[in-house]
Design a protein around this motif. Structure first.
Motif, PDB file in Angstrom:
ATOM      1  N   GLY A  79      12.757   2.926  -8.670  1.00 44.65           N
ATOM      2  CA  GLY A  79      12.004   4.157  -8.612  1.00 44.65           C
ATOM      3  C   GLY A  79      10.717   3.988  -7.810  1.00 44.65           C
ATOM      4  N   PRO A  80       9.992   5.083  -7.590  1.00 46.41           N
ATOM      5  CA  PRO A  80       8.781   5.029  -6.745  1.00 46.41           C
ATOM      6  C   PRO A  80       7.538   4.530  -7.468  1.00 46.41           C
ATOM      7  N   ASP A  81       7.639   4.296  -8.788  1.00 40.43           N
ATOM      8  CA  ASP A  81       6.437   3.966  -9.551  1.00 40.43           C
ATOM      9  C   ASP A  81       6.339   2.500  -9.949  1.00 40.43           C
ATOM     10  N   ARG A  82       7.414   1.742  -9.816  1.00 42.80           N
ATOM     11  CA  ARG A  82       7.347   0.304 -10.161  1.00 42.80           C
ATOM     12  C   ARG A  82       6.408  -0.408  -9.179  1.00 42.80           C
ATOM     13  N   PHE A  83       6.703  -0.297  -7.891  1.00 44.47           N
ATOM     14  CA  PHE A  83       5.810  -0.809  -6.849  1.00 44.47           C
ATOM     15  C   PHE A  83       5.318   0.372  -6.018  1.00 44.47           C
ATOM     16  N   HIS A  84       4.055   0.322  -5.615  1.00 43.01           N
ATOM     17  CA  HIS A  84       3.495   1.389  -4.785  1.00 43.01           C
ATOM     18  C   HIS A  84       3.410   0.994  -3.314  1.00 43.01           C
ATOM     19  N   TYR A  85       3.406  -0.331  -3.043  1.00 41.33           N
ATOM     20  CA  TYR A  85       3.289  -0.815  -1.665  1.00 41.33           C
ATOM     21  C   TYR A  85       4.197  -2.026  -1.461  1.00 41.33           C
ATOM     22  N   VAL A  86       4.611  -2.209  -0.203  1.00 41.24           N
ATOM     23  CA  VAL A  86       5.376  -3.401   0.181  1.00 41.24           C
ATOM     24  C   VAL A  86       4.585  -4.128   1.270  1.00 41.24           C
ATOM     25  N   TYR A  87       4.188  -5.354   0.960  1.00 44.50           N
ATOM     26  CA  TYR A  87       3.501  -6.186   1.954  1.00 44.50           C
ATOM     27  C   TYR A  87       4.525  -6.765   2.921  1.00 44.50           C
ATOM     28  N   HIS A  88       4.170  -6.786   4.215  1.00 41.35           N
ATOM     29  CA  HIS A  88       5.026  -7.435   5.209  1.00 41.35           C
ATOM     30  C   HIS A  88       4.147  -7.910   6.361  1.00 41.35           C
ATOM     31  N   ILE A  89       4.743  -8.655   7.270  1.00 43.58           N
ATOM     32  CA  ILE A  89       4.011  -9.238   8.394  1.00 43.58           C
ATOM     33  C   ILE A  89       4.551  -8.629   9.673  1.00 43.58           C
ATOM     34  N   ASP A  90       3.659  -8.066  10.484  1.00 47.21           N
ATOM     35  CA  ASP A  90       4.065  -7.377  11.706  1.00 47.21           C
ATOM     36  C   ASP A  90       4.828  -8.326  12.627  1.00 47.21           C
ATOM     37  N   GLN A  91       5.952  -7.844  13.171  1.00 45.19           N
ATOM     38  CA  GLN A  91       6.805  -8.699  13.979  1.00 45.19           C
ATOM     39  C   GLN A  91       6.231  -8.970  15.360  1.00 45.19           C
ATOM     40  N   VAL A  92       5.294  -8.153  15.809  1.00 42.44           N
ATOM     41  CA  VAL A  92       4.743  -8.320  17.148  1.00 42.44           C
ATOM     42  C   VAL A  92       3.485  -9.180  17.131  1.00 42.44           C
ATOM     43  N   ASP A  93       2.494  -8.794  16.320  1.00 40.23           N
ATOM     44  CA  ASP A  93       1.211  -9.507  16.375  1.00 40.23           C
ATOM     45  C   ASP A  93       0.916 -10.334  15.124  1.00 40.23           C
ATOM     46  N   ASN A  94       1.890 -10.425  14.190  1.00 41.99           N
ATOM     47  CA  ASN A  94       1.762 -11.245  12.978  1.00 41.99           C
ATOM     48  C   ASN A  94       0.620 -10.803  12.065  1.00 41.99           C
ATOM     49  N   SER A  95       0.199  -9.558  12.187  1.00 43.54           N
ATOM     50  CA  SER A  95      -0.861  -9.065  11.308  1.00 43.54           C
ATOM     51  C   SER A  95      -0.283  -8.722   9.938  1.00 43.54           C
ATOM     52  N   ASP A  96      -1.160  -8.694   8.941  1.00 46.93           N
ATOM     53  CA  ASP A  96      -0.762  -8.372   7.569  1.00 46.93           C
ATOM     54  C   ASP A  96      -0.757  -6.864   7.388  1.00 46.93           C
ATOM     55  N   ARG A  97       0.358  -6.341   6.872  1.00 43.31           N
ATOM     56  CA  ARG A  97       0.524  -4.891   6.732  1.00 43.31           C
ATOM     57  C   ARG A  97       1.029  -4.556   5.324  1.00 43.31           C
ATOM     58  N   VAL A  98       0.824  -3.324   4.901  1.00 40.85           N
ATOM     59  CA  VAL A  98       1.457  -2.815   3.686  1.00 40.85           C
ATOM     60  C   VAL A  98       2.068  -1.449   3.983  1.00 40.85           C
ATOM     61  N   LEU A  99       3.296  -1.275   3.519  1.00 43.03           N
ATOM     62  CA  LEU A  99       4.033  -0.024   3.696  1.00 43.03           C
ATOM     63  C   LEU A  99       4.053   0.720   2.373  1.00 43.03           C
ATOM     64  N   CYS A 100       3.693   1.988   2.410  1.00 42.21           N
ATOM     65  CA  CYS A 100       3.642   2.801   1.197  1.00 42.21           C
ATOM     66  C   CYS A 100       5.051   3.131   0.717  1.00 42.21           C
ATOM     67  N   MET A 101       5.273   3.090  -0.596  1.00 42.41           N
ATOM     68  CA  MET A 101       6.597   3.378  -1.158  1.00 42.41           C
ATOM     69  C   MET A 101       6.944   4.859  -1.050  1.00 42.41           C
TER      70      MET A 101
END
Length: 697
Positions: free
Chosen positions: A516-538
């Motif tokens: 469901g949408p309420d267990r996690f609110h964000y997904v952390y990942h690493i950008d494939q181009v510049d290796n920056s730290d990102r979070v994607l909203c659920m």
């Protein structure tokens, strides 16, 4: 502002002193001990300083060092460059120095080693930050070699993650120039028949016996079979170790993109650094390997050739259609608009005929190696004084530049302390093994792990189905909802590269579907181009930078419950050395780990050092629990049902660790050819081996 920017711990000070003063070139410090963020910039500051004692030790028995080359894996270049520029610019050491963020600055006529610019004072210090392969690449340029060769005794190379630098599967970097081939139609036809037979496990084609050179084709058939067996492991498969070059797979590379995707170069199989990450400028070691791996891609990932087929379909002759593709309407095939991948999905019987058609086109366009230059990590070890550090100290052993320079004939000293290695021949008791393993662990001495069989991964190619199975297994084993002392998993590390074709949006969608949408609110990942730290909203497609400002926002919103609202996905590219930020800040503030339980998908990876690196993406290993998914785990060693326990007390740990140490004992046997070639290069006064690709296969 008058305050210290880096305040090293007593242990970090001791480690820095050991790096500078010890006889060994390379040094081990446990995962998460601040090697890149603390030790590296302090080492640079020490080099830039005029401290006489420091420079006496950094000379490594040779001349005083004026040039520092910092080597890191490619995905860590941005972080390393940031650290060096942040802490090493504008230091008031009364010393003139330069920091270069691109090793190719050496191509500029005004950049000369030992002086920096034509008008500079002599012996000015210079610091270069670059990746392993970029250094190897620049050493194939005659202009740069002419600059470097006379000053090599004044150059010090510092290698971060040195075990990755000396990984025998990554030793060689090849640069090629090519010329057109003259394959005739019968030759192209036999290449296809032999490739197909090797791929499907059939006997050598009868057509080989009537060819002008049957011995060659029989040998090639067995070679293709060996290559096919090699790439069956998920970790070494298509889109992980090899694939097609295009804008997406070269997105991390800012130079030479046009050169690498032009013409036939975008059609043939070429080396990848990691999942979906092409190795710019490099080719496979021989054309036969390229030919077979191209057939594999055509067979397993035919959509890559949709564009080629659309441009060439009109050249399908009536005779070819009648012989191989008569299942389809000729006009629809030659002049239609369906994509190649769509045709194959609708009519699977056509794949063989369409593959043959495209394979001949690709091979006809393929250029054959004319000249090549190959540089290996061993060439660098032999030609430069090197120091470095790693969190997984399993290295093959080589003579150093100092050993060669002094013409020593005694036993070659160890590159790194091996006192905690455990070999099969040692016949250690359980307590003796645990004592050595504890020395390897360092401060991470209470790591709780469960080994889980991953044999189910081989049963399907559906990546999201695999990930769903893992999530559901972990959910079943999660503590009861009322247990406030324990929480479920919130991190996964794709060590073996099984999730090659899936995007972070696919992972997000699966999490939302299962929990469901309420267990996690964000997904952390690493950008494939510049290796920056990102979070994607659920709940939306908002994808933002995971920086200090956003971390503070998360803390203000969730407090210590932050770790229950963010899921961490670490992809295969970033298993080694990547520091997922704010873990120690969170742990210091709230007294609990940011990674609650980390899932490590090792599957067919049996290199314990890589498994330990994957676990090390958690900077709080003593407080995070781990599920390690591994293939071939006997029922007696599958510990999922009994729950996590101390890693050093588990039988599978002993088996993997000892196997890893044994391999390093025998490691130089597998790389002996490259060692001999590097010695030959040294005798010729060259950094590279010319005209023939040196090969690790």
């Amino acid at each position: 502002d008058g305050r210290y920017q880096i305040i090293p711990t007593t242990k970090q000070k001791a480690f820095l002193s050991r790096i500078i003063c010890a006889e060994e070139c390379f040094h081990f410090s446990e995962v998460g001990s601040g090697k890149t963020k603390v030790i590296l910039p302090l080492l640079c500051q020490a080099f830039i300083s005029n401290n006489t004692e420091v420079h006496k030790h950094l000379a490594r028995g040779g001349k005083r060092k004026n040039v520092l080359i910092i080597l890191v894996p490619e995905h860590l270049v941005t972080d390393a460059r940031t650290q060096v520029l942040r802490y090493c610019l504008n230091l008031n050491y009364r010393e003139e120095y330069r920091v270069y963020d691109d090793i190719f600055a050496l191509l500029h006529k005004n950049v000369t080693l030992g002086t920096g610019t034509a008008s500079s004072k002599p012996q000015m210090k210079q610091v270069f930050v670059t990746s392993f392969n970029q250094l190897k690449k620049v050493l194939t340029y005659d202009t740069i070699c002419a600059k470097v060769k006379p000053f090599r005794e004044q150059i010090l190379v510092v290698a971060d993650e040195v075990d990755d630098f000396l990984d025998r599967n990554k030793l060689v970097f090849n640069i090629c120039s090519n010329k057109s081939n003259d394959f005739d139609r019968p030759t192209l036809d036999i290449f296809f028949e032999v490739s197909r037979a090797a791929y499907y496990g059939r006997s050598c084609p009868e057509k080989v016996e009537s060819s002008p050179n049957p011995d060659y084709w029989r040998h090639l058939y067995h070679k293709f079979g060996a290559i096919h067996s090699e790439i069956q492991e998920t970790s070494c498969s298509i889109n992980k170790s090899f694939g097609i070059f295009n804008e997406k797979t070269l997105g991390h590379c800012t130079t030479n993109i046009v050169h690498d995707i032009e013409g036939y170069k975008s059609l043939i199989a070429r080396p990848y650094e990691s999942v979906n990450r092409a190795m710019p400028g490099s080719y496979y070691s021989d054309v036969e390997r390229t030919i077979y791996l191209t057939y594999v891609i055509l067979t397993e990932d035919i959509a890559k050739y949709d564009e080629l087929f659309q441009g060439e379909r009109k050249f399908i002759s009536y005779e070819y259609w009648n012989a191989h593709l008569h299942h389809l309407d000729f006009d629809d095939l030659a002049y239609g608009h369906d994509k190649l991948s769509e045709i194959v999905n609708k009519h699977p019987d056509t794949q063989d005929g369409l593959t043959r058609f495209l394979y001949e086109i690709i091979l006809r366009r393929m250029e054959i190696r004319d000249r090549a230059r190959s540089v290996s990590s061993i060439d660098i070890i032999f030609n430069f004084d090197c120091i470095g550090f790693t969190g997984t100290p399993f290295l093959d052993n080589y003579p150093t530049f100092n050993y060669i320079r002094n013409e020593r004939k005694d036993n070659i000293p160890d590159l790194i302390d091996r006192s905690f290695y455990a070999y099969t021949s040692d016949q250690l008791s359980e307590s003796e093994f645990q004592e050595r393993f504890a020395r390897f662990q360092g401060q991470n001495n209470n790591t709780m792990v469960e080994y889980v069989s991953s044999d189910f991964i081989s049963e399907t190619t559906d990546e999201m189905a695999i990930l769903e199975s893992i999530f559901l297994r972990e959910e079943r084993m999660a503590p009861p909802a009322g247990d406030e002392m324990k929480v479920g998993f919130n991190a996964i590390v794709d060590l073996c590269g099984v999730f090659k074709r899936s995007s972070i949006h696919d992972v997000r969608d699966l999490l939302r579907k299962l929990f469901g949408p309420d267990r996690f609110h964000y997904v952390y990942h690493i950008d494939q181009v510049d290796n920056s730290d990102r979070v994607l909203c659920m709940r939306s497609d908002n994808d933002v930078q995971y920086d200090e400002e956003f971390y503070k926002h998360l803390c203000n919103t969730y407090g210590m419950g932050l770790r229950e609202r963010i899921f961490f996905f670490i992809d295969n590219r970033n298993v080694i050395g990547k520091d997922v930020p704010f873990q120690l800040v969170y742990n210091g503030h709230y007294g609990q780990p940011l990674f609650t339980k980390s899932i490590v998908v090792a599957h067919d990876v049996d290199d314990f050092s890589k498994i330990w690196q994957a676990m090390g993406r958690s900077r709080t290993m003593n407080e995070t629990t781990f599920s390690i998914y591994k293939s071939g785990v006997p029922d007696t060693l599958d510990t999922q049902t009994s729950g996590p326990s101390d890693i050093k007390k588990q039988a599978l740990t002993l088996e993997l660790y000892v196997q890893n140490c044994d391999r390093k004992m025998a490691g130089n046997i597998s790389s002996i050819y490259l060692t001999i070639v590097a010695l030959f290069n040294l005798s010729q006064g060259s950094f590279f081996y010319p005209d023939e690709i040196v090969n690790v296969f």
